[in-house]
Motif scaffolding. Structure first.
Motif, PDB file in Angstrom:
ATOM      1  N   PRO A   1      16.010  21.972  21.241  1.00 19.54           N
ATOM      2  CA  PRO A   1      15.213  22.328  22.423  1.00 19.54           C
ATOM      3  C   PRO A   1      15.494  23.724  22.963  1.00 19.54           C
ATOM      4  N   ARG A   2      16.746  24.162  22.902  1.00 19.45           N
ATOM      5  CA  ARG A   2      17.052  25.505  23.418  1.00 19.45           C
ATOM      6  C   ARG A   2      16.351  26.570  22.580  1.00 19.45           C
ATOM      7  N   LEU A   3      16.332  26.399  21.273  1.00 25.20           N
ATOM      8  CA  LEU A   3      15.629  27.334  20.400  1.00 25.20           C
ATOM      9  C   LEU A   3      14.121  27.253  20.624  1.00 25.20           C
ATOM     10  N   ALA A   4      13.622  26.051  20.892  1.00 23.72           N
ATOM     11  CA  ALA A   4      12.191  25.893  21.156  1.00 23.72           C
ATOM     12  C   ALA A   4      11.789  26.609  22.445  1.00 23.72           C
ATOM     13  N   ILE A   5      12.643  26.555  23.455  1.00 25.13           N
ATOM     14  CA  ILE A   5      12.361  27.281  24.699  1.00 25.13           C
ATOM     15  C   ILE A   5      12.263  28.776  24.426  1.00 25.13           C
ATOM     16  N   PHE A   6      13.230  29.295  23.657  1.00 24.55           N
ATOM     17  CA  PHE A   6      13.198  30.711  23.300  1.00 24.55           C
ATOM     18  C   PHE A   6      11.915  31.049  22.545  1.00 24.55           C
ATOM     19  N   THR A   7      11.490  30.189  21.631  1.00 23.94           N
ATOM     20  CA  THR A   7      10.306  30.465  20.824  1.00 23.94           C
ATOM     21  C   THR A   7       9.041  30.462  21.668  1.00 23.94           C
ATOM     22  N   TRP A   8       8.905  29.499  22.577  1.00 23.03           N
ATOM     23  CA  TRP A   8       7.749  29.485  23.466  1.00 23.03           C
ATOM     24  C   TRP A   8       7.650  30.779  24.260  1.00 23.03           C
ATOM     25  N   PHE A   9       8.755  31.187  24.871  1.00 22.95           N
ATOM     26  CA  PHE A   9       8.719  32.404  25.683  1.00 22.95           C
ATOM     27  C   PHE A   9       8.545  33.652  24.821  1.00 22.95           C
ATOM     28  N   SER A  10       9.081  33.648  23.611  1.00 24.90           N
ATOM     29  CA  SER A  10       8.917  34.821  22.748  1.00 24.90           C
ATOM     30  C   SER A  10       7.458  34.991  22.334  1.00 24.90           C
ATOM     31  N   LEU A  11       6.751  33.894  22.058  1.00 18.05           N
ATOM     32  CA  LEU A  11       5.336  34.001  21.714  1.00 18.05           C
ATOM     33  C   LEU A  11       4.510  34.459  22.908  1.00 18.05           C
ATOM     34  N   VAL A  12       4.825  33.935  24.079  1.00 16.13           N
ATOM     35  CA  VAL A  12       4.125  34.379  25.289  1.00 16.13           C
ATOM     36  C   VAL A  12       4.372  35.866  25.540  1.00 16.13           C
ATOM     37  N   ALA A  13       5.628  36.288  25.403  1.00 17.21           N
ATOM     38  CA  ALA A  13       5.952  37.702  25.586  1.00 17.21           C
ATOM     39  C   ALA A  13       5.233  38.558  24.557  1.00 17.21           C
ATOM     40  N   SER A  14       5.135  38.075  23.329  1.00 16.04           N
ATOM     41  CA  SER A  14       4.453  38.825  22.285  1.00 16.04           C
ATOM     42  C   SER A  14       2.978  39.021  22.623  1.00 16.04           C
ATOM     43  N   VAL A  15       2.335  37.970  23.130  1.00 16.51           N
ATOM     44  CA  VAL A  15       0.926  38.084  23.518  1.00 16.51           C
ATOM     45  C   VAL A  15       0.751  39.099  24.643  1.00 16.51           C
ATOM     46  N   LEU A  16       1.602  39.017  25.656  1.00 13.77           N
ATOM     47  CA  LEU A  16       1.491  39.939  26.792  1.00 13.77           C
ATOM     48  C   LEU A  16       1.732  41.385  26.357  1.00 13.77           C
ATOM     49  N   LEU A  17       2.757  41.609  25.546  1.00 16.77           N
ATOM     50  CA  LEU A  17       3.027  42.963  25.056  1.00 16.77           C
ATOM     51  C   LEU A  17       1.869  43.481  24.208  1.00 16.77           C
ATOM     52  N   ALA A  18       1.281  42.601  23.403  1.00 22.95           N
ATOM     53  CA  ALA A  18       0.163  43.014  22.562  1.00 22.95           C
ATOM     54  C   ALA A  18      -1.049  43.396  23.408  1.00 22.95           C
ATOM     55  N   LEU A  19      -1.321  42.635  24.461  1.00 27.34           N
ATOM     56  CA  LEU A  19      -2.465  42.936  25.320  1.00 27.34           C
ATOM     57  C   LEU A  19      -2.272  44.255  26.059  1.00 27.34           C
ATOM     58  N   VAL A  20      -1.085  44.459  26.617  1.00 31.73           N
ATOM     59  CA  VAL A  20      -0.813  45.705  27.331  1.00 31.73           C
ATOM     60  C   VAL A  20      -0.854  46.886  26.371  1.00 31.73           C
ATOM     61  N   ALA A  21      -0.239  46.733  25.206  1.00 31.11           N
ATOM     62  CA  ALA A  21      -0.243  47.813  24.217  1.00 31.11           C
ATOM     63  C   ALA A  21      -1.650  48.113  23.739  1.00 31.11           C
ATOM     64  N   ALA A  22      -2.471  47.084  23.562  1.00 33.54           N
ATOM     65  CA  ALA A  22      -3.859  47.307  23.146  1.00 33.54           C
ATOM     66  C   ALA A  22      -4.612  48.099  24.203  1.00 33.54           C
ATOM     67  N   GLY A  23      -4.368  47.801  25.469  1.00 34.73           N
ATOM     68  CA  GLY A  23      -5.012  48.558  26.532  1.00 34.73           C
ATOM     69  C   GLY A  23      -4.667  50.026  26.498  1.00 34.73           C
TER      70      GLY A  23
ATOM     71  N   ILE B   1       5.501  46.262  20.055  1.00 34.73           N
ATOM     72  CA  ILE B   1       6.204  47.492  20.420  1.00 34.73           C
ATOM     73  C   ILE B   1       6.250  48.444  19.229  1.00 34.73           C
ATOM     74  N   VAL B   2       6.559  47.916  18.051  1.00 39.95           N
ATOM     75  CA  VAL B   2       6.637  48.750  16.849  1.00 39.95           C
ATOM     76  C   VAL B   2       5.277  49.364  16.540  1.00 39.95           C
ATOM     77  N   VAL B   3       4.214  48.565  16.607  1.00 41.72           N
ATOM     78  CA  VAL B   3       2.871  49.074  16.331  1.00 41.72           C
ATOM     79  C   VAL B   3       2.499  50.175  17.318  1.00 41.72           C
ATOM     80  N   THR B   4       2.824  49.973  18.589  1.00 39.49           N
ATOM     81  CA  THR B   4       2.495  50.974  19.599  1.00 39.49           C
ATOM     82  C   THR B   4       3.249  52.269  19.372  1.00 39.49           C
ATOM     83  N   VAL B   5       4.542  52.170  19.115  1.00 35.06           N
ATOM     84  CA  VAL B   5       5.358  53.368  18.898  1.00 35.06           C
ATOM     85  C   VAL B   5       4.873  54.136  17.674  1.00 35.06           C
ATOM     86  N   LEU B   6       4.595  53.431  16.577  1.00 35.37           N
ATOM     87  CA  LEU B   6       4.129  54.095  15.364  1.00 35.37           C
ATOM     88  C   LEU B   6       2.758  54.748  15.579  1.00 35.37           C
TER      89      LEU B   6
END
Length: 314
Positions: free
Chosen positions: A31-53, A296-301
C-alpha cells in the motif's frame, strides 16, 4: 510538437491510469508503494499540462531578447501559424495550463488546509468538554455506547476511543486498534488524504483525479493495518475491526479504525497476502519516478533546442 505530445500523454494517463492502478493486484500487497504511485501519476499529469502550456507558445525563434520581446514573439508566432482567432484561442489555452492550473490547485490546497484546521479545532474544543484522558492507553476516552476509535492530527496528534470500544474488545484488541490509529499519525496520513482531496477538486471530471481521494483513503488504512498487525498480530486486529464495524461517531476529519472497506481489510488481514518482492517494488517505484521526470525532461530538452537554434541563427 512537444507541447502537443505532452497534452496527449496527460490525456492518456489521466484517462487510463486510474483503471490500471485500481485493477493492479500488487497495490493491496504494497500500500505504501501504491500511494506513491498514485501521487506520482497525478504529479506527472499536472507537470505535463503545465509544461504543455509553456511549450505551445514558445516561438521557434527563441527568447533571448528579454521578456517583452519574448511575449511579443509568442503572440506573433501564434497569429502567424493559426490566424488571429486560432492564435488567441491557443494563447488562452496556454495561459490556462501554464498559469491558471497551478493557481487553481494552490487555491484548492489552501482551502483544504484551512477547512481541516478549522474542523480539527472545533472538534478538539468539543472533546475537551466531553472526553477524559486515560493514562493506561494514552488516549482520550469518550463516553459513547458505539465501539469506535479514531485519531485527530495536530501537535503530536490525539487518539480518541469510546467507552463502547473499551467494553467491546479485550486489552490485546484495544492495543491493536490503538496501534492502527497511531500508525496514521506517525505516517501523517491526514496530510495524504487532504492532499488527495485538494488535487481531486479542480480536475474531478478526469478518472485519475476522480478516484484519488477514495483510493488514497483505502490505501492509508491498509498501511496502518500492516503497521498495527506487525505489533499485535493480524488475526487480533481483524477481530477488533469486526467489533468496530458499526462505528458512527467519528468526525469527517478523523481517520477511524473501521470504515466502509472493513470487510475487505479483514479478509486481507486473515489471508495475509504475500509481500511484493524487491525487484517488483523497485521496478514500480522506478516507473513512478520516470513518470514524474518525463514532462520535466521533455520541457528542458525542448527549450534547450529552441535556445540553441536561436543562438545559431543569430
Amino acid at each position: 510538437m512537444s507541447g502537443a505530445a505532452l497534452l496527449g500523454y496527460a490525456a492518456v494517463l489521466s484517462l487510463c491510469g486510474a483503471s490500471w492502478l485500481r485493477d493492479a493486484g500488487w497495490t493491496s500487497r504494497a500500500p505504501r508503494l501504491a500511494i506513491f504511485t498514485w501521487f506520482s501519476l497525478v504529479a506527472s499529469v499536472l507537470l505535463a499540462l503545465v509544461a504543455a502550456g509553456v511549450l505551445l507558445i514558445v516561438p521557434a525563434t527563441g527568447f533571448h531578447h528579454g521578456i517583452l520581446d519574448f511575449i511579443g514573439a509568442c503572440l506573433a508566432t501564434l497569429e502567424e501559424q493559426y490566424g488571429l482567432v486560432g492564435g488567441a484561442l491557443l494563447g488562452g489555452l496556454s495561459f490556462v495550463l501554464a498559469v491558471g492550473l497551478p493557481v487553481l490547485f494552490a487555491g484548492s490546497g489552501a482551502a483544504e488546509a484551512i477547512s481541516a484546521s478549522m474542523t480539527r479545532r472545533r472538534h478538539l474544543r468539543g472533546l475537551s468538554a466531553s472526553a477524559r484522558p486515560d493514562r493506561r492507553t494514552g488516549a482520550l476516552v469518550l463516553d459513547h455506547d458505539t465501539a469506535a476509535a479514531y485519531c485527530l492530527p495536530g501537535r503530536g496528534g490525539v487518539v480518541v476511543v469510546t467507552t463502547g470500544a473499551m467494553r467491546a474488545v479485550d486489552g490485546g484488541g484495544l492495543a491493536a486498534v490503538l496501534h492502527h490509529e497511531r500508525a496514521h499519525l506517525a505516517g501523517r496520513h491526514h496530510v495524504l488524504t487532504a492532499l488527495a482531496h485538494a488535487l481531486h477538486r479542480p480536475l474531478c471530471f478526469l478518472p485519475l483525479f476522480a478516484e484519488l481521494p477514495e483510493q488514497i483513503g483505502h490505501l492509508v488504512e491498509l498501511r496502518a493495518d500492516d503497521v498495527a498487525a506487525a505489533k499485535s498480530g493480524r488475526r487480533v486486529l481483524a477481530e477488533s475491526l469486526l467489533a468496530f464495524a458499526e462505528a458512527s461517531v467519528t468526525p469527517a476529519l478523523a481517520l477511524p479504525a473501521a470504515g466502509a472497506d472493513t470487510v475487505d481489510r479483514m479478509r486481507r488481514l486473515i489471508t495475509a497476502p504475500q509481500r511484493l518482492n524487491r525487484p517488483g517494488a523497485v521496478g514500480i517505484a522506478a516507473t513512478g519516478t520516470v513518470a514524474m521526470a518525463l514532462p520535466i525532461v521533455v520541457t528542458v530538452l525542448s527549450l534547450a533546442t529552441v535556445t540553441y537554434m536561436a543562438c545559431c541563427s543569430s
